[in-house]
Motif scaffolding. Structure first.
Motif, PDB file in Angstrom:
ATOM      1  N   TYR A  45      34.936  41.765  34.916  1.00 20.72           N
ATOM      2  CA  TYR A  45      33.616  41.198  34.669  1.00 20.72           C
ATOM      3  C   TYR A  45      33.443  39.876  35.398  1.00 20.72           C
ATOM      4  O   TYR A  45      34.414  39.179  35.684  1.00 20.72           O
ATOM      5  CB  TYR A  45      33.434  40.971  33.166  1.00 20.72           C
ATOM      6  CG  TYR A  45      33.431  42.253  32.379  1.00 20.72           C
ATOM      7  CD1 TYR A  45      32.233  42.862  32.028  1.00 20.72           C
ATOM      8  CD2 TYR A  45      34.617  42.883  32.027  1.00 20.72           C
ATOM      9  CE1 TYR A  45      32.209  44.042  31.316  1.00 20.72           C
ATOM     10  CE2 TYR A  45      34.619  44.072  31.323  1.00 20.72           C
ATOM     11  CZ  TYR A  45      33.419  44.653  30.969  1.00 20.72           C
ATOM     12  OH  TYR A  45      33.407  45.841  30.280  1.00 20.72           O
ATOM     13  N   ASP A  46      32.189  39.513  35.676  1.00 23.34           N
ATOM     14  CA  ASP A  46      31.933  38.214  36.277  1.00 23.34           C
ATOM     15  C   ASP A  46      31.896  37.161  35.169  1.00 23.34           C
ATOM     16  O   ASP A  46      32.071  37.478  34.002  1.00 23.34           O
ATOM     17  CB  ASP A  46      30.638  38.225  37.090  1.00 23.34           C
ATOM     18  CG  ASP A  46      29.407  38.269  36.192  1.00 23.34           C
ATOM     19  OD1 ASP A  46      29.550  38.410  34.956  1.00 23.34           O
ATOM     20  OD2 ASP A  46      28.299  38.167  36.738  1.00 23.34           O
ATOM     21  N   ASP A  50      27.559  39.624  32.687  1.00 27.79           N
ATOM     22  CA  ASP A  50      26.412  40.509  32.919  1.00 27.79           C
ATOM     23  C   ASP A  50      26.687  41.562  33.980  1.00 27.79           C
ATOM     24  O   ASP A  50      26.025  42.594  34.029  1.00 27.79           O
ATOM     25  CB  ASP A  50      25.192  39.695  33.367  1.00 27.79           C
ATOM     26  CG  ASP A  50      24.644  38.842  32.235  1.00 27.79           C
ATOM     27  OD1 ASP A  50      24.976  39.129  31.073  1.00 27.79           O
ATOM     28  OD2 ASP A  50      23.891  37.899  32.532  1.00 27.79           O
ATOM     29  N   ARG A  51      27.632  41.239  34.852  1.00 23.31           N
ATOM     30  CA  ARG A  51      27.945  42.161  35.948  1.00 23.31           C
ATOM     31  C   ARG A  51      29.398  42.597  35.837  1.00 23.31           C
ATOM     32  O   ARG A  51      30.259  41.843  35.385  1.00 23.31           O
ATOM     33  CB  ARG A  51      27.734  41.466  37.303  1.00 23.31           C
ATOM     34  CG  ARG A  51      26.336  40.907  37.508  1.00 23.31           C
ATOM     35  CD  ARG A  51      25.330  41.972  37.839  1.00 23.31           C
ATOM     36  NE  ARG A  51      25.727  42.748  39.025  1.00 23.31           N
ATOM     37  CZ  ARG A  51      25.020  43.796  39.465  1.00 23.31           C
ATOM     38  NH1 ARG A  51      23.940  44.170  38.840  1.00 23.31           N
ATOM     39  NH2 ARG A  51      25.429  44.454  40.531  1.00 23.31           N
ATOM     40  N   LYS A  73      29.732  48.641  41.573  1.00 20.08           N
ATOM     41  CA  LYS A  73      29.284  47.481  40.797  1.00 20.08           C
ATOM     42  C   LYS A  73      28.207  47.938  39.817  1.00 20.08           C
ATOM     43  O   LYS A  73      27.467  48.883  40.103  1.00 20.08           O
ATOM     44  CB  LYS A  73      28.700  46.405  41.723  1.00 20.08           C
ATOM     45  CG  LYS A  73      29.723  45.738  42.614  1.00 20.08           C
ATOM     46  CD  LYS A  73      29.039  44.666  43.464  1.00 20.08           C
ATOM     47  CE  LYS A  73      30.028  44.010  44.420  1.00 20.08           C
ATOM     48  NZ  LYS A  73      29.338  43.041  45.306  1.00 20.08           N
ATOM     49  N   ARG A  75      26.458  47.117  35.495  1.00 21.60           N
ATOM     50  CA  ARG A  75      26.301  46.279  34.312  1.00 21.60           C
ATOM     51  C   ARG A  75      26.921  46.985  33.120  1.00 21.60           C
ATOM     52  O   ARG A  75      26.944  48.212  33.075  1.00 21.60           O
ATOM     53  CB  ARG A  75      24.820  46.024  34.018  1.00 21.60           C
ATOM     54  CG  ARG A  75      24.111  45.273  35.115  1.00 21.60           C
ATOM     55  CD  ARG A  75      22.658  44.975  34.745  1.00 21.60           C
ATOM     56  NE  ARG A  75      22.061  44.022  35.692  1.00 21.60           N
ATOM     57  CZ  ARG A  75      22.329  42.722  35.699  1.00 21.60           C
ATOM     58  NH1 ARG A  75      23.164  42.206  34.811  1.00 21.60           N
ATOM     59  NH2 ARG A  75      21.767  41.921  36.586  1.00 21.60           N
ATOM     60  N   LEU A 220      34.501  41.507  42.701  1.00 18.31           N
ATOM     61  CA  LEU A 220      33.561  40.533  42.135  1.00 18.31           C
ATOM     62  C   LEU A 220      33.605  39.184  42.837  1.00 18.31           C
ATOM     63  O   LEU A 220      32.991  38.242  42.369  1.00 18.31           O
ATOM     64  CB  LEU A 220      33.841  40.336  40.643  1.00 18.31           C
ATOM     65  CG  LEU A 220      33.175  41.344  39.715  1.00 18.31           C
ATOM     66  CD1 LEU A 220      33.801  42.699  39.846  1.00 18.31           C
ATOM     67  CD2 LEU A 220      33.234  40.866  38.291  1.00 18.31           C
TER      68      LEU A 220
END
Length: 221
Positions: A45-46, A50-51, A73, A75, A220
């Motif tokens: 995750y970032d 959210d991403r 990629k 959500r 990421l």
DNA sequence: GCGACAG
DNA sequence: ATCTTGTCGC
């Protein structure tokens, strides 16, 4: 190449109903005697959460060389709720699996399979949707109790819940914290543990998981 | 009511 | 999952 994902649950109630529906499709069998290819799956995750990036890496089971890689990629598809974790990552992982050109003989997932409150964790979920043999290797427990595990690599202790063996606490390196192995679909616990040990010659986690982790983390950045 | 709780 | 290097304990 692999089954598509349909309308996704939006509430916990819907997700629980979906688990109940899919759980009936889990197949219990010994599993592939000597798989030629093994796949590792992972998601990163970032900072915002959210991403996410999902990765699947297919390795040659004999020499661990990379046979195929797929990333995507996206959500998170659901909030993180213990016991409903699969609904968060399965859509991205399925999309990555669909990009593969090499069909893996077994999926090795980050998380649990049978070792789940309703016996249907991420590994079971992905196994049923793809109908591929699958199992989970988790770093921490979700449910279950176990007796102390021997310190030597290969030692294991039954993971038990409600009087039922749902997985194994397996030592993959001498004196290093053990991992939690549980069957997902079309493979048994012994087969899953044997494969985990073969793939964790040098580190605590199987090379499949390590390879997938590295790839989706890089994705990421 | 109080913890436990995959990633 | 992610924030984060050195430091605490055996």
């Amino acid at each position: 190449m692999l089954t598509a994902v349909q309308p996704w649950p939006r509430t916990e109630e819907e997700a629980l109903a979906e688990q109940d529906r899919l759980r009936a499709r889990v197949v219990t069998e010994p599993g592939p005697a000597s798989p030629a290819t093994v796949a590792g799956l992972d998601v990163a995750y970032d900072d915002s959460g959210d991403r996410l990036g999902a990765a699947v890496v297919v390795l040659d089971a004999t020499d661990l060389s990379v046979r195929d890689t797929a990333v995507i990629k996206g959500r998170p598809a659901f909030p993180y709720v213990p016991g409903l974790f699969a609904f968060r990552e399965v859509p991205a992982l399925m999309a990555a699996l669909e990009k593969l050109t090499v069909r893996p003989d077994v999926l090795i997932c980050d998380g649990h399979g049978l070792a789940h409150p309703r016996r249907f964790g991420l590994a079971s979920h992905l196994g049923v949707l793809t109908d591929l043999p699958s199992f989970g290797v988790g770093k921490t427990r979700l449910i279950g109790e176990w007796e102390p595990v021997g310190e030597a690599r290969g030692s294991r202790s039954a993971l038990v819940d409600a009087g039922e063996t749902i997985g194994a606490v397996l030592r993959t390196q001498d004196g290093v914290k053990p991992v939690f192995v549980s069957a997902g679909h079309r493979i048994d616990l012994d087969g899953a543990c044997a494969l985990t040990l073969r793939l964790a010659r040098r580190f605590r986690l199987p090379e499949t998981t390590r390879a997938a982790d590295r790839i989706c983390r890089d994705l990421l950045r």
